[in-house]
Design a protein around this motif. Structure first.
Motif, mmCIF file in Angstrom:
data_model
loop_
_atom_site.group_PDB
_atom_site.id
_atom_site.type_symbol
_atom_site.label_atom_id
_atom_site.label_comp_id
_atom_site.label_asym_id
_atom_site.label_seq_id
_atom_site.Cartn_x
_atom_site.Cartn_y
_atom_site.Cartn_z
ATOM 1 N N SER A 24 -3.412 11.715 1.148
ATOM 2 C CA SER A 24 -3.490 10.327 0.671
ATOM 3 C C SER A 24 -2.716 9.382 1.586
ATOM 4 N N LEU B 148 -4.974 0.919 5.835
ATOM 5 C CA LEU B 148 -4.127 -0.266 5.967
ATOM 6 C C LEU B 148 -4.156 -0.818 7.393
ATOM 7 N N GLY C 272 0.808 -1.210 0.000
ATOM 8 C CA GLY C 272 0.000 0.000 0.000
ATOM 9 C C GLY C 272 0.841 1.258 0.000
ATOM 10 N N VAL D 274 -10.902 4.017 2.300
ATOM 11 C CA VAL D 274 -9.980 4.073 1.170
ATOM 12 C C VAL D 274 -10.566 4.850 -0.002
ATOM 13 N N ASN E 68 -9.104 8.216 -0.875
ATOM 14 C CA ASN E 68 -7.894 8.320 -1.694
ATOM 15 C C ASN E 68 -8.248 8.604 -3.144
ATOM 16 N N ILE F 164 1.045 4.058 -3.127
ATOM 17 C CA ILE F 164 0.771 5.483 -2.973
ATOM 18 C C ILE F 164 2.002 6.305 -3.329
ATOM 19 N N ASP G 212 -10.034 -3.166 -3.212
ATOM 20 C CA ASP G 212 -8.775 -2.936 -3.933
ATOM 21 C C ASP G 212 -8.744 -3.628 -5.291
ATOM 22 N N SER H 270 -4.411 6.415 3.656
ATOM 23 C CA SER H 270 -3.885 5.058 3.434
ATOM 24 C C SER H 270 -3.439 4.426 4.740
ATOM 25 N N TRP I 30 -6.966 -1.376 -7.738
ATOM 26 C CA TRP I 30 -5.743 -0.714 -7.274
ATOM 27 C C TRP I 30 -4.578 -0.949 -8.221
#
Length: 310
Positions: free
Chosen positions: A142, A150, A99, A175, A178, A103, A244, A146, A247
């Motif tokens: 962000s 997480l 993660g 999330v 983000n 980012i 995710d 995150s 992602w």
């Protein structure tokens, strides 16, 4: 004791969950595959246009955002999704590392694209300050979001011996913020690309460079804005197992599109026999480099030069 109906219900829920995880894995594999395929397609351009150039901040930035997906979207992704021996503690560590790297990678890609916006605004000090503030706010927020997300992910032991990947039991929907932040930032950058682009096309001049810088820049941000919007919808509306699912796809697209931006600009410079210091913040329009915000008189002079060269 559980009744037969309860057991069947649990089995059905487990089956649905495993099928959902398979779907998420497929999207992760798709993202990694697209990235690797695009890397092979552009490797020749990279060798010719980047590897042999002198070391600058932009070159380091390019390599960082270009090669981080090999770690977070390929190696850690497959370990996280396909391993049959990974335990919940390792899952937590891998997921956090993945993660943070994702980012970081997206932020580096956005930095490259933001520097290009600064370039088309003539490297204006005011625009540089505005972009710096926007970038810092977007990236710092962000990372905070995150971190909370997480930390909220909970793992359990795999439900049966041959289960592949990590068994997630809960995760925060935070999330989605983000993707909202990214969507807003990309919308702002898109507007800042369109404004000088319209002015440039009205004045005329080097249409090939305009296409590489303005047209392709707008298209890139439309793609990224659309994908961020889809991610927001998915994060809000679908179960936590799908949080995710896109992602890796968006992460890889950020790196791929950003790499192509720099490679296409350098390819144009190579064909036009123009040498730029970094290939993105110093762009050659007409007969001189854009170092400061051009005045109206300067733009008119460029227009006359372009017409005479044509």
């Amino acid at each position: 004791m559980s009744s037969i109906s309860d057991i069947l219900m649990e089995l059905r829920q487990l089956t649905d969950y495993v099928n959902s995880m398979r779907l998420v894995t497929y999207f992760d594999v798709v993202g990694a595959t697209i990235f690797l395929y695009d890397y092979l397609l552009t490797l020749g351009m990279e060798v010719n246009l980047v590897w042999s150039s002198k070391w600058t901040f932009m070159k380091v930035l390019y390599f960082a955002q270009r090669y981080l997906p090999f770690v977070d979207s390929v190696a850690l992704c497959f370990l996280n999704q396909l391993s049959t021996t990974i335990d919940p503690t390792t899952c937590k560590m891998v997921d956090k590392a993945r993660g943070v790297l994702m980012i970081t990678g997206i932020s580096l890609s956005e930095l490259v694209l933001t520097l290009r916006v600064w370039a088309v605004w003539g490297r204006s000090s005011r625009m540089g300050l505005v972009l710096s503030i926007l970038f810092f706010l977007a990236v710092s927020t962000s990372f905070v979001v995150s971190g909370f997300f997480l930390s909220s992910i909970q793992f359990e032991n795999k439900p049966y011996p041959t289960f592949q990947g990590c068994f997630i039991i809960s995760a925060s929907r935070l999330v989605y913020m983000n993707w909202v932040i990214l969507m807003v930032y990309e919308a702002a950058i898109l507007v800042l690309m369109v404004i000088p682009g319209i002015s440039a096309y009205r004045i005329g001049g080097d249409t090939a460079l305009h296409a590489v810088v303005y047209r392709d820049g707008v298209i890139v941000y439309i793609y990224l804005f659309a994908l961020s919007t889809i991610n927001v919808i998915v994060s809000i509306s679908l179960p936590h197992i799908y949080l995710d699912i896109l992602w890796s796809v968006e992460r890889c697209l950020h790196s791929m599109l950003t790499s192509r931006v720099l490679l296409d600009i350098r390819a144009y410079g190579s064909k036009a026999h123009v040498v730029w210091a970094d290939g993105i913040t110093e762009l050659h329009f007409g007969s001189e480099m854009v170092q400061t915000k051009p005045t109206l008189a300067t733009r008119l002079r460029w227009a006359r030069v372009w017409k005479s060269e044509a």
